[in-house]
Design an enzyme around this catalytic site. Sequence first.
Site, PDB file in Angstrom:
ATOM      1  N   ASP A 178      64.396  63.453  10.547  1.00 47.62           N
ATOM      2  CA  ASP A 178      63.476  61.964   9.976  1.00 47.62           C
ATOM      3  C   ASP A 178      62.117  61.790  10.646  1.00 47.62           C
ATOM      4  O   ASP A 178      62.543  61.660  12.338  1.00 47.62           O
ATOM      5  CB  ASP A 178      63.473  60.472  10.189  1.00 47.62           C
ATOM      6  CG  ASP A 178      63.599  59.657   9.286  1.00 47.62           C
ATOM      7  OD1 ASP A 178      62.585  59.974   9.891  1.00 47.62           O
ATOM      8  OD2 ASP A 178      63.749  58.386   9.107  1.00 47.62           O
ATOM      9  N   HIS A 179      61.114  62.858  10.143  1.00 46.87           N
ATOM     10  CA  HIS A 179      60.152  62.500  11.142  1.00 46.87           C
ATOM     11  C   HIS A 179      59.744  61.591  12.461  1.00 46.87           C
ATOM     12  O   HIS A 179      58.863  61.537  13.031  1.00 46.87           O
ATOM     13  CB  HIS A 179      58.696  63.716  10.617  1.00 46.87           C
ATOM     14  CG  HIS A 179      58.307  63.196  10.097  1.00 46.87           C
ATOM     15  ND1 HIS A 179      56.656  62.234  10.096  1.00 46.87           N
ATOM     16  CD2 HIS A 179      58.272  62.828   8.437  1.00 46.87           C
ATOM     17  CE1 HIS A 179      56.921  61.275   9.444  1.00 46.87           C
ATOM     18  NE2 HIS A 179      56.944  61.714   8.635  1.00 46.87           N
ATOM     19  N   HIS A 241      63.434  55.751   7.342  1.00 44.04           N
ATOM     20  CA  HIS A 241      62.044  55.396   8.734  1.00 44.04           C
ATOM     21  C   HIS A 241      62.453  53.918   8.898  1.00 44.04           C
ATOM     22  O   HIS A 241      62.491  54.006   9.790  1.00 44.04           O
ATOM     23  CB  HIS A 241      60.973  55.940   7.901  1.00 44.04           C
ATOM     24  CG  HIS A 241      60.275  56.869   7.477  1.00 44.04           C
ATOM     25  ND1 HIS A 241      60.824  58.344   7.958  1.00 44.04           N
ATOM     26  CD2 HIS A 241      59.768  57.319   6.303  1.00 44.04           C
ATOM     27  CE1 HIS A 241      60.155  59.789   7.409  1.00 44.04           C
ATOM     28  NE2 HIS A 241      59.690  58.729   5.799  1.00 44.04           N
TER      29      HIS A 241
END
Length: 481
Positions: A178-179, A241
């Site tokens: 999950d960047h 996110h």
Amino acid sequence: MSQNQKALFIIFGGTGDLAYRKLYPALYKLYKNNYLNENFAVIGTARREWTDEYYQNIILDSIDSIKTSEQEAKAFAGHFRYQSHNVNDTDNYHTLKKLADQLDEEYQINGNRIFYLSMSPNLFGTIAAHLRGENLVNENGFNRLIIEKPFGTNFNDSNDLNNDILQSFDEEQIYRIDHYLGKDMIQSLLSLKFANPTFKHLWNKDFISNMQVTLAEDIGVEERGGYYDTSGALRDMIQNHVLQIVSFLFMDEPASSQSDDIAVEKVKALKNLQLITPENIDDKFIRGQYTTSEEEPSVLDYRSEPNIEADSTTETFVAGKVESLDKNWEGVPIYIRSGKRMKDKETRIDIVFKNEPSNLYEADELSENILTLHVGSNQGISLQINNKVVGHNFDIVPTSLDYKMNEQTPDDYEKLLLNALQGNKASFVYWEEVAYSWKYIDAIREAWDADSSNLLLYPVNTNGPKEAFDLLEQDGNYWVW
Ligand code: NAD
């Protein structure tokens, strides 16, 4: 100790957008900063018939704006090979293994392998099975599997997907990206909460009134319409996110900085989320879809965008009130909000502290203390305090103490790839986090799917429907941004 990491990367989806825009530049920066030196190689695979030379030119193109010198860029690109590959064809894996073993020897990589699946999740299972079955998983070094979102579309299919992958890789070897977890300001949540006695002792229901998470985009769906229309903001932004941020905000102090200990507390926070029901959904969550505005007639409404159904009920905006069953968080909501075509691009987290009566000042003279993490391009932290005006009188004004992160920070993918090389999973998502996030999201999705009458339209270039503001007003709160 040398920073130099040894690894062979095998990137599935090597001709794709993510590889070009994010992965190759991130690898180059690791190379430039000596985390990757001579002992690494990259095999890009995808369906197209490319030669090594063509692929290396694509690599050079992808790093053109960040390269230090032509010579260094060429030396870097020299570590890349390409193999045309259909992920369902067993023979292709035999060729891939030969190439992998050959590069391992040529660059003295000691058998370390990172398999990066930058393609559709419905292919993850077959790729993982072939990697194991055709012996690409190496007995000598480490084997790590990095996978991209979306990790399923609900709990059941993500569970199936996970079980498929677990047939070939252990949880310990799986790195779910999950960047957002690679962003400095998200990582700062841990240090803010647990390295500062001031915040550590105030981070509870006695001192915090509410918390707010905003992930606002000013763009529309652009060319992602086909995917987005089946996903919507809830699955595209909230499940991953936003709930990751929620888990950091509600989590207790981990037993240590080990990734397993951090995950234990994040999982607990997610497991404790109060599930939404069809009966209370309209009081707690609202959804919207962008439509044209008289002020911006040239901007398309969502349903007129390419690859979107003309009668689509997909939400492009979600706002909600997330609550915890944990007694320590009783009465403290986290208001969340994410949408497309909003007025401005903004990513931020606001912690609103409770006001207290004072012998010196009237209640209406005092503003709340607000701690804000600016997660987007203007990364930094600010704290709003009540301060005496400068000069002769003693009036109070809200004053912001601002820290701006001026230093060049590594890109999210650069940090995450380095963590994967180092075997540090603290910034990756554990399966149980995924599972509890989906359970929370599924309850909302089911209620919405049963009744689409609560889809609200909001004009482009606004901060969403009015009801998103009512959500806070009904509790006597307001959006800080
Ligand atoms: P893309 O469509 O640009 O690339 C997909 C790649 O997969 C291509 O290289 C294609 O050749 C390859 N491929 C597809 N089917 C194949 C098959 N049967 N055999 C061999 N190769 C095959 O997609 P992308 O934007 O690069 O995204 C990759 C993954 O990352 C997706 O799961 C996406 O959801 C996720 N993701 C992308 C972004 C982004 O910014 N692009 C952001 C977050 C997550």
